[in-house]
Design a protein around this motif. Sequence first.
Motif, PDB file in Angstrom:
ATOM      1  N   TYR A  11       0.820  -1.085   0.092  1.00 53.09           N
ATOM      2  CA  TYR A  11      -0.010   0.152  -0.103  1.00 53.09           C
ATOM      3  C   TYR A  11       0.774   1.363   0.026  1.00 53.09           C
ATOM      4  N   THR A  12       0.326   2.523  -0.193  1.00 48.30           N
ATOM      5  CA  THR A  12       1.061   3.566  -0.115  1.00 48.30           C
ATOM      6  C   THR A  12       0.714   4.318   1.005  1.00 48.30           C
ATOM      7  N   ASP A  13       1.386   5.601   1.338  1.00 50.08           N
ATOM      8  CA  ASP A  13       1.242   6.014   2.648  1.00 50.08           C
ATOM      9  C   ASP A  13      -0.284   6.852   2.914  1.00 50.08           C
ATOM     10  N   GLY A  14      -0.691   7.127   1.623  1.00 48.60           N
ATOM     11  CA  GLY A  14      -1.901   7.810   2.111  1.00 48.60           C
ATOM     12  C   GLY A  14      -3.082   7.013   2.864  1.00 48.60           C
ATOM     13  N   LEU A  15      -2.822   5.635   2.878  1.00 46.08           N
ATOM     14  CA  LEU A  15      -3.801   4.649   3.696  1.00 46.08           C
ATOM     15  C   LEU A  15      -3.561   4.822   5.295  1.00 46.08           C
ATOM     16  N   VAL A  16      -2.243   5.193   5.653  1.00 44.15           N
ATOM     17  CA  VAL A  16      -1.945   5.325   6.930  1.00 44.15           C
ATOM     18  C   VAL A  16      -1.470   6.644   7.420  1.00 44.15           C
ATOM     19  N   GLU A  17      -1.784   7.421   6.625  1.00 45.86           N
ATOM     20  CA  GLU A  17      -1.316   8.847   7.073  1.00 45.86           C
ATOM     21  C   GLU A  17      -2.464   9.815   7.215  1.00 45.86           C
ATOM     22  N   ALA A  18      -2.655  10.566   8.367  1.00 44.47           N
ATOM     23  CA  ALA A  18      -3.757  11.554   8.469  1.00 44.47           C
ATOM     24  C   ALA A  18      -3.238  12.540   9.428  1.00 44.47           C
ATOM     25  N   PRO A  19      -3.922  13.695   9.128  1.00 48.41           N
ATOM     26  CA  PRO A  19      -3.540  15.111   9.838  1.00 48.41           C
ATOM     27  C   PRO A  19      -3.717  14.626  11.218  1.00 48.41           C
ATOM     28  N   GLY A  20      -3.039  15.252  12.279  1.00 45.54           N
ATOM     29  CA  GLY A  20      -3.346  14.991  13.588  1.00 45.54           C
ATOM     30  C   GLY A  20      -3.238  13.706  14.334  1.00 45.54           C
ATOM     31  N   HIS A  21      -2.676  12.515  13.349  1.00 50.30           N
ATOM     32  CA  HIS A  21      -2.393  11.371  13.779  1.00 50.30           C
ATOM     33  C   HIS A  21      -0.937  11.066  13.414  1.00 50.30           C
ATOM     34  N   THR A  22      -0.395  10.340  14.301  1.00 47.89           N
ATOM     35  CA  THR A  22       1.219   9.785  13.984  1.00 47.89           C
ATOM     36  C   THR A  22       0.997   8.535  13.200  1.00 47.89           C
ATOM     37  N   LEU A  23       2.118   8.329  12.491  1.00 51.05           N
ATOM     38  CA  LEU A  23       2.352   7.005  11.516  1.00 51.05           C
ATOM     39  C   LEU A  23       1.877   5.928  12.233  1.00 51.05           C
ATOM     40  N   ASP A  24       2.498   5.672  13.472  1.00 54.61           N
ATOM     41  CA  ASP A  24       2.177   4.314  14.162  1.00 54.61           C
ATOM     42  C   ASP A  24       0.648   4.231  14.492  1.00 54.61           C
ATOM     43  N   GLU A  25       0.073   5.241  14.958  1.00 55.59           N
ATOM     44  CA  GLU A  25      -1.353   5.273  15.090  1.00 55.59           C
ATOM     45  C   GLU A  25      -2.121   4.812  13.644  1.00 55.59           C
ATOM     46  N   GLY A  26      -1.641   5.342  12.539  1.00 55.38           N
ATOM     47  CA  GLY A  26      -2.187   4.879  11.273  1.00 55.38           C
ATOM     48  C   GLY A  26      -1.827   3.115  10.890  1.00 55.38           C
ATOM     49  N   LEU A  27      -0.534   2.860  11.315  1.00 58.79           N
ATOM     50  CA  LEU A  27      -0.334   1.490  11.241  1.00 58.79           C
ATOM     51  C   LEU A  27      -0.999   0.591  11.895  1.00 58.79           C
ATOM     52  N   ASN A  28      -1.392   1.050  13.337  1.00 61.44           N
ATOM     53  CA  ASN A  28      -2.019   0.232  14.178  1.00 61.44           C
ATOM     54  C   ASN A  28      -3.578  -0.023  13.701  1.00 61.44           C
ATOM     55  N   LEU A  66     -11.716  -2.426   3.773  1.00 58.62           N
ATOM     56  CA  LEU A  66     -10.643  -2.149   4.536  1.00 58.62           C
ATOM     57  C   LEU A  66     -10.470  -0.682   4.229  1.00 58.62           C
ATOM     58  N   LEU A  67     -10.501  -0.346   2.921  1.00 57.84           N
ATOM     59  CA  LEU A  67     -10.340   1.113   2.360  1.00 57.84           C
ATOM     60  C   LEU A  67     -11.455   2.059   3.370  1.00 57.84           C
ATOM     61  N   ARG A  68     -12.688   1.541   3.182  1.00 58.97           N
ATOM     62  CA  ARG A  68     -13.797   2.433   3.671  1.00 58.97           C
ATOM     63  C   ARG A  68     -13.387   2.573   5.143  1.00 58.97           C
ATOM     64  N   ARG A  69     -12.816   1.491   5.756  1.00 62.20           N
ATOM     65  CA  ARG A  69     -12.540   1.802   7.383  1.00 62.20           C
ATOM     66  C   ARG A  69     -11.522   2.495   7.589  1.00 62.20           C
ATOM     67  N   VAL A  70     -10.298   2.310   6.738  1.00 61.66           N
ATOM     68  CA  VAL A  70      -9.006   3.012   7.247  1.00 61.66           C
ATOM     69  C   VAL A  70      -8.748   4.266   6.574  1.00 61.66           C
ATOM     70  N   HIS A  71      -8.954   4.612   5.181  1.00 61.57           N
ATOM     71  CA  HIS A  71      -8.688   5.325   4.432  1.00 61.57           C
ATOM     72  C   HIS A  71      -9.285   6.899   4.845  1.00 61.57           C
ATOM     73  N   PRO A  72      -8.487   7.787   5.342  1.00 58.79           N
ATOM     74  CA  PRO A  72      -9.377   9.081   5.618  1.00 58.79           C
ATOM     75  C   PRO A  72      -9.797   9.900   4.481  1.00 58.79           C
ATOM     76  N   PRO A  73     -11.238  10.039   4.381  1.00 54.71           N
ATOM     77  CA  PRO A  73     -11.799  10.478   3.151  1.00 54.71           C
ATOM     78  C   PRO A  73     -11.151  11.933   2.715  1.00 54.71           C
ATOM     79  N   GLY A  74     -11.248  12.382   1.657  1.00 54.70           N
ATOM     80  CA  GLY A  74     -10.720  13.524   0.876  1.00 54.70           C
ATOM     81  C   GLY A  74      -9.252  14.099   0.976  1.00 54.70           C
ATOM     82  N   LEU A  75      -8.296  12.963   1.150  1.00 58.55           N
ATOM     83  CA  LEU A  75      -6.852  13.442   1.743  1.00 58.55           C
ATOM     84  C   LEU A  75      -6.175  12.862   0.580  1.00 58.55           C
ATOM     85  N   ASP A  76      -5.082  12.223   0.706  1.00 55.77           N
ATOM     86  CA  ASP A  76      -4.162  11.657  -0.207  1.00 55.77           C
ATOM     87  C   ASP A  76      -4.678  10.583  -1.079  1.00 55.77           C
ATOM     88  N   ASP A  77      -3.936  10.470  -2.309  1.00 57.11           N
ATOM     89  CA  ASP A  77      -4.387   9.225  -3.001  1.00 57.11           C
ATOM     90  C   ASP A  77      -3.424   8.044  -2.445  1.00 57.11           C
TER      91      ASP A  77
END
Length: 578
Positions: A511-528, A549-560
């Motif tokens: 996967y690419t980082d847009g799946l686990v990165e979100a403003p206000g959250h650390t990368l570790d939080e996204g990976l968990n 998985l995409l619906r649950r994890v991907h922050p809407p309206g952010l990165d590809d």
Amino acid sequence: MVRPESTEAGRKGPAAVPSASLGVALEAIGAGVYVVDEQGHIVAVNSRAEDLLGRSAGQLVGQDAHDLLHRGAQGQRLATTQCGMRQAFHAGSPAQGGDEYFARGDGSLLPVSWTITPYDIGAERNGTLVVFHPSEQAPGTGRSTEQTTETLTDFERLALLAETTTQLTSTFDIDEALRRLVALVLPRLADWAVIDLITERDEVWRTVVAQADGETVIRREDLEGPMPPVPEESPMPLSRALRGVASTLAGPDTYQRAPDSGIAVEQHRLFEVTGMHSAAIAPLRSTRDVLGALTLGRAEKPGNFTTSDLTLVEDIARRAGLALDNARLYQRQRKVAETMQNHLLPQMPRVPGLQMTVRYLPAPDASQVGGDWYDAFTLPDGATALAVGDVVGHDLEAAAGMAQLRNMLRAYAWSQQEPPSSVVERLDEAIMPITDVSMATLIFARVTETSDGHWQLSWTNAGHPPPLLVTRDGLTHYLTDGHGLLLGTGVRTSRPDATILLPPGATLLLYTDGLVEAPGHTLDEGLNRLRQHAAALAHRPLPSFTDHLLRRVHPPGLDDVALLAVRAPARTDPHPPT
């Protein structure tokens, strides 16, 4: 001079208004205007507000509007419970008021009438637009929005134009913009609204015919549809408007004469069916072209449109035309982007025994094209190559760089027959002299079937988020081995390989980082978060697994996001018993 508060440059969307557009919008209103954030602090003002209040933008921006400006008739400060505007602000809905006072910079009082409406100030922040008008005797404003234009004051007209600007500049969806336009004018100005648009092929389409029935707006789809072409010489009102010549008032008698074109025939039918006794027709223009025409008509509503009303309709149509042009440009870019993306991202190969599913979600901004990519292809020795990468950037240039990188990787992998690390080392050496890619991350892997029926994964990681392995029992493990520098640094170093056997029925996620990165959250939080939801979905079929998985994890309206999922077969015996 408009001085909007600076906003974060991260998130952009068809619903957020950039600060430059905000400045233009406020100056275009013509009355005193300021915008406050959710706490009531001023974030932008126009020059008219500075003049009326006797305060500079620097003295206004950042201040609590209630504390700084709102006063009683004797100049006393008001408690928030005594301030009508503050109460309306907390209600969060459009409102009007009068008989109130603002404190000017010199200590004097300014009697005002005002209107407020919710306003999107970007970066996921909601604000409020405040339009105010000075008056020696501030008029009562308890009037219904159903009043006719004969009873609209100059201030109320300005408020309507401000609301038009607010509503239409905050969306890049054409259908939504048209819906908002109709809601703005019905039933406030008329009981019929007709919008004719000129398509990119110069065909006219009666896109919207709407009727106000009390507070309800009814679409009359039976009156919508294709229209005859625009005549070059016709003096009739709609024909002139569609050529961008002029705005015109019209009535039933206008189209009683022998028709000079097919459009005149359709207009005669429109007046007969709707019963309109008066209409105002104005062009919808962009800065370059005529986009169509707006017709407002009165049937049940008393009074005929006047030349003064026509000026107001022209102003509304002008704002609508610019908003529709922006929406068209955005959708045209999006279509180009989607077409380009479909050509750049490949189809998955069929590999006996392996299930593979891919998903790509484009970013909402930058024409929906990014540098995220995936690939899978069969190598000459029968192994399956897997790749997921991310080229720096979110524009067409990044997408072009992604295509260069993917094609070079395919060429090296096919011709060299080397471990993943050696292939990526060659690719890294070639990036700077051959491609336009400045920097990129990548996971490149080989999947092969062993003689005993297991599936072996070998990979190398160039600065990319680690693959996630999920067993069919819901156990998860990030594959952190084989990690090296990202591509394009110019540092020449050997890259490591890593190898594991995929457990039967296990799912591998690249996967690419847009799946686990979100403003206000650390990368570790996204990976968990990814690990938790992937484990919960492990029992689902692979297509359902990836979609949920995409619906649950991907922050809407952010990165590809690019996601490649591979599932090993549950049976490991290459020769099952008969």
